[in-house]
Structure formats: structure tokens, C-alpha cells
Design a protein around this motif. Structure first.
Motif, short mmCIF file in Angstrom:
data_model
loop_
_atom_site.label_atom_id
_atom_site.label_comp_id
_atom_site.label_asym_id
_atom_site.label_seq_id
_atom_site.Cartn_x
_atom_site.Cartn_y
_atom_site.Cartn_z
N TYR A 151 0.83 -1.20 0.00
CA TYR A 151 0.00 0.00 0.00
C TYR A 151 0.87 1.25 0.00
N VAL A 152 0.36 2.32 -0.61
CA VAL A 152 1.05 3.62 -0.63
C VAL A 152 0.12 4.67 -0.05
N VAL A 153 0.63 5.44 0.92
CA VAL A 153 -0.10 6.58 1.46
C VAL A 153 0.64 7.86 1.07
N ASP A 154 -0.05 8.77 0.40
CA ASP A 154 0.50 10.11 0.14
C ASP A 154 0.32 10.90 1.43
N THR A 155 1.42 11.08 2.16
CA THR A 155 1.30 11.71 3.49
C THR A 155 0.86 13.16 3.43
N LEU A 156 1.09 13.84 2.29
CA LEU A 156 0.85 15.28 2.19
C LEU A 156 1.64 16.04 3.26
N CYS A 157 2.75 15.43 3.69
CA CYS A 157 3.61 15.98 4.73
C CYS A 157 5.04 16.09 4.22
N VAL A 175 2.29 23.79 5.71
CA VAL A 175 1.94 22.89 4.62
C VAL A 175 0.44 22.70 4.69
N ASP A 176 -0.27 23.02 3.60
CA ASP A 176 -1.73 23.03 3.64
C ASP A 176 -2.32 21.64 3.41
N ASN A 177 -3.63 21.57 3.27
CA ASN A 177 -4.31 20.28 3.13
C ASN A 177 -3.97 19.56 1.83
N ASP A 178 -3.43 20.30 0.85
CA ASP A 178 -3.00 19.68 -0.40
C ASP A 178 -1.51 19.34 -0.38
N GLY A 179 -0.87 19.54 0.78
CA GLY A 179 0.54 19.22 0.90
C GLY A 179 1.46 20.23 0.26
N LYS A 180 0.97 21.47 0.10
CA LYS A 180 1.77 22.53 -0.53
C LYS A 180 2.10 23.62 0.49
N LEU A 181 3.16 24.39 0.20
CA LEU A 181 3.57 25.46 1.11
C LEU A 181 2.68 26.68 0.95
N MET A 182 2.27 27.26 2.07
CA MET A 182 1.46 28.47 2.06
C MET A 182 1.95 29.40 3.16
N THR A 183 2.01 30.71 2.86
CA THR A 183 2.33 31.70 3.89
C THR A 183 1.07 31.99 4.70
#
Length: 290
Positions: free
Chosen positions: A119-125, A198-206
Motif C-alpha cells: 500500500y502507498v499513502v500520500d502523506t501530504l507531509c 503545509v496546507d491540506n494539499d501538501g503545498k507550502l502556504m504563507t
């Protein structure tokens, strides 16, 4: 304990001691500096992080590349051949194609080993946020949970892993396209330090801006207070870009303000540090929202 392996990649920034304690397997990512490519391993055997950050301060540029499909296949296949099932907790798809490589490799390997679970989990972390999710998943494994139960636990809890961080030098975020050149120049002139997550999509946000380093560090802990749950009894991770003194200050603030007993500190590894730069300070914990 259930007979399966939890596998992550080295962007999780777990130390060698943390890896041993958790009982997980780590696939090294790589970075290139001064024309040489090195593996980023938990024991830092190919390059000490302090040396890496000294090179960045001296003006050297570092580049990174995502793990390819073959690297995942080469790591996972021997585990499957040995009769192990494998749970992969991968670096955020919002920041890298590493997770996609894991998915492609897993699809191919499932066809070859239909009797095994993979199994693979995209941690978004990222960084020790990813490390914290891996750490806690390993704790669930030690409780006797099945591979499916731990997979589902990670999917359910990954959005609760909060990432609050600040950087010392805005040029590294500018180079990676995270902020504009104008923002970087004005921010440097005015000593404006962004507080990012790091937001809910796993991206950086100020999420905020602070005037000066001290205010930025306090802002990290203030944001923690707004979103964290049960801080006294949870494990808090702090990662730093060769600024251990600041990491210790933030750890002390967390202990004093919330009574947190278990605070772990480690470097931001070169794979993440190439994009965030020296002086990065990041705080990771479980919260009600990111």
C-alpha cells in the motif's frame, strides 16, 4: 508485532536513532552540490548537515531530484521476496513526484507478487511532519494493528499533522518559486520573516508575517496554541536548518507554555534544506486543522 514493513523516504528527516526506535525502513533521496551527488541518509554518512549548510551560506547551490520508479522497485522487491508486506508513507505529492514514483512501482510489483500486500499513502507531509506521521504509524504497528489498520490510521490522521515553519533567508524560497522576487527583496530589507505551513494539499502556504527572527519564532508557538490538541501528552518534533540554538529556544517555549514532555529535535535534511536554506526552523504536532 504484525509482520510488515513501514517504508518512508529520507525527506521525513528522521534521525538514525528515531529510525531504530520506530523500526521503519528509509529509502534515501539524493542531492547534488559542487557537482557531486550524495545520498541523504538518516545517519548522514555521506555528508554532515552542518557542512551542507556551511556550503549554502558560502553561496553554493544545491539541487535535488525525486526518487524514480526503479529506486522504489529495488528497495521494495527484496522485502516482498522475503515474504513481507509493505506500507509506504511517501513525501507529499504537493511538493515532489516521489509519491507518484512509489505508486507506479507499487502497481507493477502488485502484479508480480499478488500474494503480498503493498500500500502507498500520500502523506501530504514533509520534513519531520512526514517523520511524525511515520513515527506515530509505527507506534500503531507496535500495538498489533494490521497493515490495513495502520494504512487507514495514516490516511485519517495525516491532515492533523500541523507544519509551522519560518526561514532565515528568503532567497531560497524565491529560487524555488515559493515567493516572488519583489517579496524576497522587500522582506529582506524590512526584516520580514514569513510564517508558513503545509496546507491540506501538501503545498507550502504563507500564513503570517513577523518582524524579525524572535517574533517569527514566537509566532510559530502562537499558531501552535491555536490549533494543537493535547500538547502535554503528545510528541512534538522540531527540525532546523543548522540553527540548533533557535530550535532549543522553541522547544523550551513549547515545554513552558504547554507542559509538553516529549520534544524531539533534528536537522532539516539536505533534500528539504536545499529549498528552505540555513536558519529554517519548523514545528510539527497534531492539531485540529493544519
Amino acid at each position: 508485532m504484525p509482520d510488515y514493513v513501514i517504508l518512508t523516504d529520507s525527506s521525513a528527516d528522521l534521525s538514525a536513532e528515531m529510525v531504530r526506535e520506530a523500526g521503519v525502513t528509509v529509502l534515501p533521496l539524493s542531492f547534488t552540490i559542487q557537482g557531486e551527488t550524495y545520498e541523504n541518509t538518516p545517519d548522514n554518512r555521506e555528508m554532515d548537515p552542518a557542512l551542507f549548510y556551511d556550503m549554502l551560506r558560502a553561496g553554493e547551490l544545491a539541487t535535488t531530484s525525486a526518487v524514480n520508479v526503479a529506486a522504489y522497485t529495488d528497495t521494495v522487491e527484496p522485502l516482498l521476496q522475503a515474504g513481507k508486506d509493505v506500507l509506504i508513507l511517501a513525501f507529499s505529492s504537493g511538493l515532489s513526484t516521489t509519491c507518484n514514483s512509489a505508486e507506479v512501482a507499487a502497481e507493477e510489483l502488485r502484479e508480480r507478487y499478488p500474494q503480498r500486500k503493498l500500500y502507498v499513502v500520500d502523506t501530504l507531509c514533509a520534513s519531520l511532519g512526514q517523520g511524525l506521521l511515520v513515527w506515530l504509524a509505527a507506534r500503531e504497528q507496535k500495538k498489533g494493528r494490521t497493515i490495513e489498520e495502520v494504512r487507514d490510521w495514516a490516511e485519517t490522521h495525516k491532515q492533523a499533522v500541523c507544519h509551522q515553519f519560518t526561514v532565515q533567508d528568503l532567497k531560497f524560497l524565491k529560487r524555488g518559486g515559493r515567493i516572488t522576487a519583489t517579496t524576497a527583496v522587500l522582506g529582506s530589507m524590512l526584516q520580514i520573516k514569513p510564517v508558513l505551513h503545509v496546507d491540506n494539499d501538501g503545498k507550502l502556504m504563507t500564513v503570517a508575517k513577523a518582524r524579525g527572527r524572535r517574533a517569527a519564532l514566537k509566532a510559530l508557538v502562537d499558531r501552535m496554541e491555536q490549533t494543537a490538541i493535547d500538547l502535554r501528552d503528545q510528541t512534538v518534533f522540531i527540525s532546523h536548518g543548522d540553527c540548533r540554538g533557535d530550535a532549543n529556544k522553541v522547544a523550551e517555549m513549547v515545554r513552558e507554555r504547554f507542559g509538553t514532555r516529549d520534544v524531539r529535535i533534528n536537522y532539516v535534511g539536505p533534500v528539504i534544506g536545499a529549498h528552505s536554506g540555513p536558519g529554517t526552523l519548523a514545528l510539527f504536532y497534531l492539531g485540529t486543522e493544519r
